[in-house]
Design an enzyme around this catalytic site. Structure first.
Site, PDB file in Angstrom:
ATOM      1  N   LYS A   1      71.768  31.567 -30.770  1.00  0.00           N
ATOM      2  CA  LYS A   1      72.531  31.202 -29.052  1.00  0.00           C
ATOM      3  C   LYS A   1      71.036  31.009 -28.351  1.00  0.00           C
ATOM      4  O   LYS A   1      69.912  31.559 -28.692  1.00  0.00           O
ATOM      5  CB  LYS A   1      73.170  32.026 -27.977  1.00  0.00           C
ATOM      6  CG  LYS A   1      73.630  31.262 -26.409  1.00  0.00           C
ATOM      7  CD  LYS A   1      74.067  32.294 -25.628  1.00  0.00           C
ATOM      8  CE  LYS A   1      74.015  32.473 -24.453  1.00  0.00           C
ATOM      9  NZ  LYS A   1      75.053  33.790 -23.761  1.00  0.00           N
TER      10      LYS A   1
ATOM     11  N   LYS B   1      75.162  28.150 -30.358  1.00  0.00           N
ATOM     12  CA  LYS B   1      75.598  28.172 -29.094  1.00  0.00           C
ATOM     13  C   LYS B   1      74.464  27.709 -28.054  1.00  0.00           C
ATOM     14  O   LYS B   1      73.020  28.137 -27.982  1.00  0.00           O
ATOM     15  CB  LYS B   1      76.100  29.835 -28.657  1.00  0.00           C
ATOM     16  CG  LYS B   1      76.146  29.776 -26.804  1.00  0.00           C
ATOM     17  CD  LYS B   1      76.706  30.786 -26.806  1.00  0.00           C
ATOM     18  CE  LYS B   1      77.520  31.000 -25.105  1.00  0.00           C
ATOM     19  NZ  LYS B   1      77.970  32.092 -24.965  1.00  0.00           N
TER      20      LYS B   1
ATOM     21  N   ASP C   1      77.080  38.227 -26.560  1.00  0.00           N
ATOM     22  CA  ASP C   1      75.738  36.954 -26.716  1.00  0.00           C
ATOM     23  C   ASP C   1      74.548  38.809 -26.553  1.00  0.00           C
ATOM     24  O   ASP C   1      74.763  39.094 -25.323  1.00  0.00           O
ATOM     25  CB  ASP C   1      76.429  36.706 -25.316  1.00  0.00           C
ATOM     26  CG  ASP C   1      77.466  35.660 -26.154  1.00  0.00           C
ATOM     27  OD1 ASP C   1      77.799  35.393 -26.643  1.00  0.00           O
ATOM     28  OD2 ASP C   1      77.452  34.164 -25.460  1.00  0.00           O
TER      29      ASP C   1
END
Length: 225
Positions: A156, A185, A92
Site C-alpha cells: 500500500k 492499494k 494495514d
C-alpha cells in the site's frame, strides 16, 4: 480500467483521531449502501464496525503501527492480534520506515513476517504500508520486495498522514516489483473517479479513500482521512 464496479475497489476510510461513534456508524451505513469493499478504521472501532457491518458483505479493516510504523515488532503483533480478535478481516500495517531508508531488508522482512503470521493465523489478510512519500524509488522497491518475501497479501502506498499520497508512478513501480498476483492499494489523495481510474490503470487493485461516495458519484471529494 476493468468492468468491475468502482465501489468494490474502495476501502471507505475514517482514521481521524477525533472521529466519534456517530461518525463511525455513518461510515458503516454509507459502506453498506454503496457496497464498498471495506470500512477502514483505527483499532478502537474495530468491534463496533464489525458488528454494524454483519450481513452487509462489507469487510472490516484496521490499521496497525499507524501512522508512523515506529513501534517495536512485538507491539505491532499484539495490536494486530487484538484487531483480528475484535473482528478485523484486513490489517494495514506501517513498515519500519527507518529500516527501508537504511536499506535494511532483513529488519523489514522480520517486522512484516511477524505481523503477517499473526494476521493469517486469525484468517485475515495483511496490507503493508510503505509510505512512498518518505522513500526514494530504490527504497520503495526494497520495501515491496520485503513485503513479498515476508508473505504479505498487499502493498500500500501511504498512510495519508505523513505528507504526499498515492501517485500513478508509485503504483506502477509497486506493481512491477510485486508482480501480478499480489494486491496493490493506492491511498492518500484519491478524491475523484478520475483519480481512482488512474490508479487502477497503473496497477492498483484497491483504493483507500475517505471520498468514496464522491468517487462513485463522479464528483470531487475534499475530505481527508
Amino acid at each position: 480500467m476493468t468492468a468491475q464496479p468502482i465501489a468494490s475497489y474502495i476501502d471507505h476510510t475514517l482514521l481521524k483521531p477525533e472521529a466519534s461513534r456517530e461518525d463511525i456508524m455513518t461510515v458503516c451505513r454509507e459502506a453498506a449502501e454503496y457496497q464498498f469493499k471495506s470500512v477502514c478504521v483505527n483499532p478502537l472501532w474495530v468491534s463496533t464496525v464489525h458488528n454494524e457491518l454483519k450481513g452487509s458483505g462489507v469487510l472490516t479493516c484496521s490499521v496497525i503501527g499507524f501512522p508512523l510504523g515506529a513501534t517495536p515488532t512485538d507491539v505491532k503483533v499484539f495490536e494486530a492480534r487484538g484487531a483480528v480478535a475484535d473482528g478485523a478481516d484486513e490489517i494495514d500495517m506501517v513498515i519500519n520506515i527507518a529500516a527501508a531508508r537504511a536499506g535494511d531488508s532483513e529488519s523489514l522482512v522480520t517486522d512484516i513476517a511477524a505481523v503477517a503470521e499473526a494476521v493469517h493465523e486469525g484468517g485475515a489478510i495483511l496490507k503493508v504500508i510503505i509510505e512512498t512519500s518518505l522513500l526514494n524509488d530504490a527504497e520503495k522497491t526494497l520495501a515491496c520486495r520485503a513485503a513479498v518475501e515476508a508473505g504479505a497479501d498487499f502493498v500500500k502506498t501511504s498512510t495519508g498522514f505523513n505528507g504526499g499520497g498515492a501517485t500513478a508512478e508509485d503504483v506502477a513501480l509497486m506493481r512491477q516489483t510485486v508482480g501480478l498476483t499480489m494486491g496493490v492499494k493506492a491511498s492518500g489523495g484519491v478524491r475523484s473517479l478520475e483519480d481512482a481510474k488512474t490508479m487502477i490503470d497503473a496497477g492498483a487493485t484497491r483504493i483507500g479513500a475517505s471520498s468514496g461516495i464522491a468517487i462513485v458519484k463522479g464528483e470531487q471529494g475534499t475530505s481527508a482521512y
